[in-house]
Each structure stands twice: as structure tokens, then as C-alpha cells.
Design a protein around this motif. Structure first.
Motif, short mmCIF file in Angstrom:
data_model
loop_
_atom_site.label_atom_id
_atom_site.label_comp_id
_atom_site.label_asym_id
_atom_site.label_seq_id
_atom_site.Cartn_x
_atom_site.Cartn_y
_atom_site.Cartn_z
N GLN A 72 13.81 38.19 -36.85
CA GLN A 72 14.02 38.40 -38.39
C GLN A 72 12.71 38.41 -39.15
OE1 GLN A 72 15.93 34.54 -38.70
NE2 GLN A 72 17.98 35.56 -38.88
N LEU A 73 11.57 37.75 -38.65
CA LEU A 73 10.29 37.84 -39.44
C LEU A 73 9.70 39.25 -39.25
CD1 LEU A 73 8.58 36.03 -41.19
CD2 LEU A 73 7.18 35.32 -39.25
N LEU A 74 9.70 39.83 -37.93
CA LEU A 74 9.02 40.97 -37.75
C LEU A 74 9.81 42.23 -38.43
CD1 LEU A 74 6.71 42.43 -35.97
CD2 LEU A 74 8.48 42.25 -34.06
N TYR A 75 11.25 41.82 -38.47
CA TYR A 75 12.11 42.98 -39.24
C TYR A 75 11.49 43.27 -40.63
CZ TYR A 75 16.07 45.46 -40.96
OH TYR A 75 16.89 46.36 -41.68
N TYR A 76 11.00 42.29 -41.20
CA TYR A 76 10.35 42.40 -42.62
C TYR A 76 8.95 43.06 -42.38
CZ TYR A 76 14.25 40.51 -45.03
OH TYR A 76 15.45 40.18 -45.59
N GLN A 77 8.16 42.31 -41.65
CA GLN A 77 6.78 42.90 -41.63
C GLN A 77 6.51 44.01 -40.85
OE1 GLN A 77 4.66 39.76 -39.07
NE2 GLN A 77 3.35 41.47 -38.48
N VAL A 108 14.98 37.20 -47.55
CA VAL A 108 13.82 36.57 -48.01
C VAL A 108 13.02 37.53 -48.93
CG1 VAL A 108 12.47 37.59 -45.99
CG2 VAL A 108 11.99 35.41 -47.33
N ALA A 109 12.46 37.11 -49.88
CA ALA A 109 11.60 37.95 -50.95
C ALA A 109 10.55 38.65 -50.27
CB ALA A 109 11.08 36.93 -51.91
N ILE A 110 10.51 39.96 -50.48
CA ILE A 110 9.44 40.97 -50.00
C ILE A 110 8.08 40.09 -50.26
CG2 ILE A 110 8.55 43.01 -49.96
CD1 ILE A 110 11.35 42.68 -48.59
N GLY A 132 6.04 31.56 -32.31
CA GLY A 132 7.19 30.96 -32.97
C GLY A 132 7.64 29.72 -32.50
N TYR A 133 7.87 29.87 -31.34
CA TYR A 133 8.65 28.66 -30.57
C TYR A 133 7.75 27.98 -29.58
CZ TYR A 133 13.03 30.73 -31.93
OH TYR A 133 14.11 31.03 -32.94
N GLN A 161 12.54 29.26 -41.66
CA GLN A 161 13.58 29.06 -40.79
C GLN A 161 14.20 30.53 -40.55
OE1 GLN A 161 14.63 25.86 -39.63
NE2 GLN A 161 12.71 25.39 -40.60
N MET A 162 13.12 31.33 -39.80
CA MET A 162 13.55 32.59 -39.39
C MET A 162 13.07 32.58 -37.80
SD MET A 162 12.05 34.81 -42.57
CE MET A 162 12.75 36.22 -42.11
N ASP A 163 13.66 33.31 -37.12
CA ASP A 163 13.43 33.55 -35.83
C ASP A 163 12.53 34.59 -35.64
OD1 ASP A 163 14.75 35.88 -35.52
OD2 ASP A 163 16.81 34.98 -34.93
N PRO A 164 11.77 34.99 -34.44
CA PRO A 164 10.68 36.02 -34.52
C PRO A 164 11.19 37.29 -34.90
CG PRO A 164 10.75 34.38 -32.37
CD PRO A 164 11.93 34.18 -33.21
#
Length: 311
Positions: A179-184, A65-67, A237-238, A174-177
């Protein structure tokens, strides 16, 4: 594992770790005097390290995903963590936790104004005792201070914005928790790394007479923070931001007890009345939302011509 079972497990673990992190952080601030923003930065870094380990163990896979899409949510994450920690540092645990209850009405207002989401009259009415109880608690708090109030208020606003954005962005990409936290997490750590030298001189931290217990407390706090973030992301997220807030309020009484036992914090009678009023509002709100949820499920099922229960 069934998603419902996993979500329930995350709810239980989130309550446990959230209570533990509050008590640990308060001890780090009160007994060690560790700088606030630096601790938050360490938390983010350890969280990122934990996610790298999880990815290597095939717990989740990284999604591209774009940073630039992650920058706004990382900024609010920084503000959410730092401001709530500053509130904890400058307020009693009771006042800190009561103030966090304002996140529920704040999320409702944000979703209504920004996303045109509709809420029933009963939902709106249950927010009145919540807000009134928080105001009463602050008014009669024997350790009331202006700086703590400012941090608490800003923390509620940024936390609400953060929770709404997390829920929407996760669905949008469409990212799981995880995956999102990995970037954040690394983005948030990098942002705080830039401002720490201006807010909390590194020399003062390094010159502290560190003991093994001090280092262990900071590391333990960081590890627990990773599990708080992980379970929080799953819940938001869920389920929804409101569900996350309502579940979070169950921690309240245990945190009050912990504050009274560990930090010898006491409550004035009027303050206790305010807290009770807030809890009543929370319970009423939960009941109304539960009934609304059951009604919506029943309505959709009947519209689709399907039976409510299998026979």
C-alpha cells in the motif's frame, strides 16, 4: 500463509534479487552505458505497473492517504536509489557493498538523535570494527576515486533516513508494504521524469544503437528491481530497519565473488583485511542484537506472568 513464514520467504528472496539487481545494473552501466537516473525512473515506473497488476489480482487493497504525506518519503526514495546506483557505477562492487554497511551505524545514530532510542554499550562497541573496516577498505581500494566516495557517502545518509522513515510511516498510517509502495513508486518516477532532461539528455539515450540484448537487460533489471522493492518493504515494515540491514549484509560475500568473476575485480591484501574487519563487526552486532531481543521477550513474558514456552 503464516506471517513468520512469509517474512522468512521475503528475506530469502530479497537476498537473491538484491544480488541479481546489483550484477544486472553493473552490466547495464559498464556494457551498455545506460544513463543512471533514467534507469532508476524506469525501475519506479515498472514497479508501479507491477503493483497495479498485484492490486487487480487482489494481492492487496489500496488505502487512501494524502499525497502530501508521501512526498518526503518519495524524495528520499529517489535519493536512495539514484545515489546508490551512482555509487555502483563509479565504484567497484566490493567498495560499493562495503560502503553500504555504514548504513547500520548511521541508522543507529539517526534513531538515537532524532527519536531518542537507546542502544546498549555492546551495540555501540560492535559499530567500531564496522566503521574501521570500511575506512580501511576505502583507503586501500586500488580504484578509489573522489566522485565515487561522495556518491557512496551521500547514499548511506539518504538510505538510512529512508529506511527509518519507511518503518515509522508504515506504522503511523497503518499501511502494509505494498500500500505504501503503491503511492511512493509513481511519485518517485514523476520526480525523476522532471529532472532527467536536465541531467541526462533524452536525445543521447534515444540515439544509442540498441540491440535486443540491451533492451532485455534493462527490462530484466526493472522487473528484478520491483521484487527488490517489494521484499525490502515487507522486511522493513514487519521487522525493523536494523534487521533489514543485517540480513542485507549476508549478500556481501556473494557480491564480491560475482564482481571478481564477471567484472574481474580484485582486492588488495589490506583491502581484504578491512572487509574482514567489517564482517566481524557485523557478526558481533547481530549476536548482540539477538541476545537483546531474547532478553526483552523473556522480561516482558515474566512481567505478564506468562510461561516462556507452552507445555
Amino acid at each position: 500463509m503464516n506471517k513468520r513464514v512469509l517474512t522468512f520467504l521475503c528475506l530469502v528472496l530479497n537476498i537473491f534479487f538484491s544480488i541479481l539487481i546489483v550484477l544486472l545494473n553493473k552490466m547495464v552501466y559498464v556494457r551498455i552505458g545506460f544513463p543512471n537516473v533514467t534507469l532508476s525512473m524506469i525501475h519506479f515506473a515498472i514497479t508501479f505497473l507491477g503493483l497495479i497488476i498485484c492490486e487487480k489480482l487482489d494481492v492487496f487493497c489500496i488505502k487512501d492517504v494524502a499525497i502530501k504525506e508521501m512526498v518526503p518519503i518519495a524524495l528520499t526514495f529517489c535519493g536512495f536509489v539514484v545515489l546508490t546506483n551512482l555509487s555502483l557505477e563509479h565504484n567497484t562492487i566490493g567498495t560499493y557493498q562495503v560502503t553500504k554497511m555504514l548504513t547500520t551505524p548511521c541508522v543507529v545514530v539517526m534513531q538515537a538523535i532524532c527519536y531518542k532510542k537507546k542502544f546498549g554499550l555492546l551495540v555501540k562497541l560492535t559499530l567500531i570494527p564496522i566503521i574501521a573496516g570500511v575506512v580501511i577498505n576505502f583507503y586501500y581500494d586500488i580504484r578509489f576515486n573522489i566522485l565515487g566516495t561522495i556518491y557512496a557517502t551521500l547514499g548511506v545518509i539518504v538510505t538510512s533516513l529512508y529506511q527509518v522513515w519507511v518503518s515509522r510511516k508504515q506504522k503511523e498510517f497503518q499501511m502494509d508494504p505494498m500500500q505504501l509502495l503503491y503511492y511512493q513508486a509513481p511519485l518517485s518516477a514523476a520526480m525523476l521524469f522532471v529532472i532527467v532532461p536536465f541531467l541526462e539528455p533524452i536525445g543521447n539515450t534515444l540515439q544509442h544503437s540498441w540491440t535486443f540484448t540491451d533492451i532485455l537487460m534493462v527490462l530484466l533489471s526493472s522487473v528484478v528491481a520491483f521484487f527488490v522493492n517489494l521484499t525490502s518493504y515487507w522486511i522493513i515494515g514487519y521487522t525493523s530497519p536494523l534487521t533489514y540491514n543485517m540480513v542485507g549484509h549476508s549478500k556481501f560475500c556473494l557480491l564480491l565473488l560475482g564482481g571478481a568473476i564477471i567484472f574481474h575485480e580484485s582486492l588488495a591484501l589490506n583491502q581484504a583485511i578491512g572487509i574482514t574487519l567489517t564482517l566481524i563487526g557485523i557478526v558481533l552486532y547481530a549476536r548482540v542484537k539477538m541476545k537483546d531481543g531474547i532478553s526483552n521477550i523473556s522480561r516482558l513474558t515474566l512481567e505478564e506472568g506468562k510461561p516462556l514456552y507452552k507445555t
